[in-house]
Design an enzyme around this catalytic site. Structure first.
Site, PDB file in Angstrom:
ATOM      1  CG  ASP A  32      -2.087   0.949   1.106  1.00  0.00           C
ATOM      2  OD1 ASP A  32      -3.237   0.499   1.093  1.00  0.00           O
ATOM      3  OD2 ASP A  32      -1.849   2.171   1.022  1.00  0.00           O
ATOM      4  CB  ILE A  33       0.896   4.203  -2.247  1.00  0.00           C
ATOM      5  CG1 ILE A  33       2.019   5.105  -2.733  1.00  0.00           C
ATOM      6  CG2 ILE A  33      -0.393   4.969  -2.061  1.00  0.00           C
ATOM      7  CD1 ILE A  33       1.833   5.611  -4.162  1.00  0.00           C
ATOM      8  CG  ASN A  88     -12.481  -0.982   4.018  1.00  0.00           C
ATOM      9  OD1 ASN A  88     -12.780  -1.509   5.089  1.00  0.00           O
ATOM     10  ND2 ASN A  88     -11.370  -0.289   3.861  1.00  0.00           N
ATOM     11  CD  GLN A  95     -15.117  -0.587  -2.326  1.00  0.00           C
ATOM     12  OE1 GLN A  95     -16.297  -0.749  -2.026  1.00  0.00           O
ATOM     13  NE2 GLN A  95     -14.541  -1.259  -3.298  1.00  0.00           N
ATOM     14  CG  HIS A 101      -8.726  -3.408  -2.294  1.00  0.00           C
ATOM     15  ND1 HIS A 101      -9.682  -2.636  -2.909  1.00  0.00           N
ATOM     16  CD2 HIS A 101      -8.409  -2.767  -1.155  1.00  0.00           C
ATOM     17  CE1 HIS A 101      -9.920  -1.567  -2.164  1.00  0.00           C
ATOM     18  NE2 HIS A 101      -9.168  -1.623  -1.083  1.00  0.00           N
ATOM     19  CG  HIS A 103      -6.873  -2.999   3.243  1.00  0.00           C
ATOM     20  ND1 HIS A 103      -6.125  -1.866   3.000  1.00  0.00           N
ATOM     21  CD2 HIS A 103      -8.089  -2.754   2.715  1.00  0.00           C
ATOM     22  CE1 HIS A 103      -6.876  -0.967   2.361  1.00  0.00           C
ATOM     23  NE2 HIS A 103      -8.077  -1.478   2.175  1.00  0.00           N
TER      24      HIS A 103
HETATM   25  P1  5GP Z   1      -9.881   1.127   0.464  1.00  0.00           P
HETATM   26  O1  5GP Z   1     -10.024   2.397   1.266  1.00  0.00           O
HETATM   27  O2  5GP Z   1     -10.577   1.259  -0.874  1.00  0.00           O
HETATM   28  O3  5GP Z   1     -10.243  -0.109   1.200  1.00  0.00           O
HETATM   29  O4  5GP Z   1      -8.334   0.993   0.199  1.00  0.00           O
HETATM   30  C1  5GP Z   1      -7.650   1.586  -0.847  1.00  0.00           C
HETATM   31  C2  5GP Z   1      -6.177   1.534  -0.508  1.00  0.00           C
HETATM   32  O5  5GP Z   1      -5.448   1.707  -1.714  1.00  0.00           O
HETATM   33  C3  5GP Z   1      -5.711   2.623   0.455  1.00  0.00           C
HETATM   34  O6  5GP Z   1      -5.117   2.011   1.604  1.00  0.00           O
HETATM   35  C4  5GP Z   1      -4.706   3.422  -0.363  1.00  0.00           C
HETATM   36  O7  5GP Z   1      -3.606   3.869   0.392  1.00  0.00           O
HETATM   37  C5  5GP Z   1      -4.292   2.437  -1.442  1.00  0.00           C
HETATM   38  N1  5GP Z   1      -3.905   3.053  -2.698  1.00  0.00           N
HETATM   39  C6  5GP Z   1      -4.609   3.997  -3.382  1.00  0.00           C
HETATM   40  N2  5GP Z   1      -3.967   4.337  -4.506  1.00  0.00           N
HETATM   41  C7  5GP Z   1      -2.825   3.578  -4.541  1.00  0.00           C
HETATM   42  C8  5GP Z   1      -1.740   3.503  -5.471  1.00  0.00           C
HETATM   43  O8  5GP Z   1      -1.676   4.175  -6.496  1.00  0.00           O
HETATM   44  N3  5GP Z   1      -0.753   2.597  -5.176  1.00  0.00           N
HETATM   45  C9  5GP Z   1      -0.777   1.829  -4.058  1.00  0.00           C
HETATM   46  N4  5GP Z   1       0.243   0.989  -3.870  1.00  0.00           N
HETATM   47  N5  5GP Z   1      -1.785   1.899  -3.152  1.00  0.00           N
HETATM   48  C10 5GP Z   1      -2.800   2.768  -3.394  1.00  0.00           C
END
Ligand code: 5GP
Ligand code: ZN
Length: 138
Positions: A32-33, A88, A95, A101, A103
């Site tokens: 994760d970035i 999420n 989300q 995806h 985590h």
């Molecule tokens: P969500 O909130 O949808 O469950 O999680 C999305 C996750 O994707 C977040 O933890 C966010 O930091 C990660 N993320 C978003 N854009 C990028 C990206 O361009 N590269 C990487 N490696 N992670 C990303």
């Protein structure tokens, strides 16, 4: 099938670079970035499914199976004390990327990660009625 506007489709097909931990024909595992903790991994199906309601059972099974392998790798490499697996669905649940995806968040004693809720009181009658209603839908 991929979605042209989707950032995780672009990561999965290599259009956007990522720190790749593992990949096969069905999944890409990346760091994760903006990690909650060191080693925070995302397991991303190559196919674009928006969320848990769209993903098919076969892919979902493979997703969790792969999670067991990534979890063991994280534990061995980082010697983490614990690990949260979070998935999420919907903005209300946090989300932000609409491509399903998982985590995997390594946890360390005394870290500042918060994955918690306030437990409510429950009522036996309500629990049993809701369980019955849900049972009918599965
Ligand atoms: P969500 O909130 O949808 O469950 O999680 C999305 C996750 O994707 C977040 O933890 C966010 O930091 C990660 N993320 C978003 N854009 C990028 C990206 O361009 N590269 C990487 N490696 N992670 C990303
Ligand atoms: Zn996508």
């Amino acid at each position: 099938m991929s979605n042209q506007e989707c950032i995780f489709c672009k990561i999965a097909n290599g259009e956007i670079p990522s720190s790749t931990v593992y990949e096969n024909s069905d999944f890409k595992v990346i760091l994760d970035i903006a990690p909650a903790a060191k080693g925070h991994c995302l397991i991303i199906p190559r196919e674009h499914f928006k969320d848990i309601y769209e993903i098919d059972a076969d892919t979902a099974g493979k997703l969790f199976s792969l999670a067991t392998e990534v979890a063991r790798a994280l534990k061995q490499e980082l010697q983490c004390d614990g690990l949260n697996i979070i998935q999420n669905n919907g903005a209300a649940a946090g989300q932000t990327v609409n491509h399903v995806h998982l985590h995997l968040i390594p946890r360390f004693e005394g870290d500042d990660v918060t994955v918690t809720w306030n437990p409510k009181e429950s009522n036996g009658q309500e629990l049993s009625e809701l369980a019955k209603a849900l049972r009918k839908r599965i």
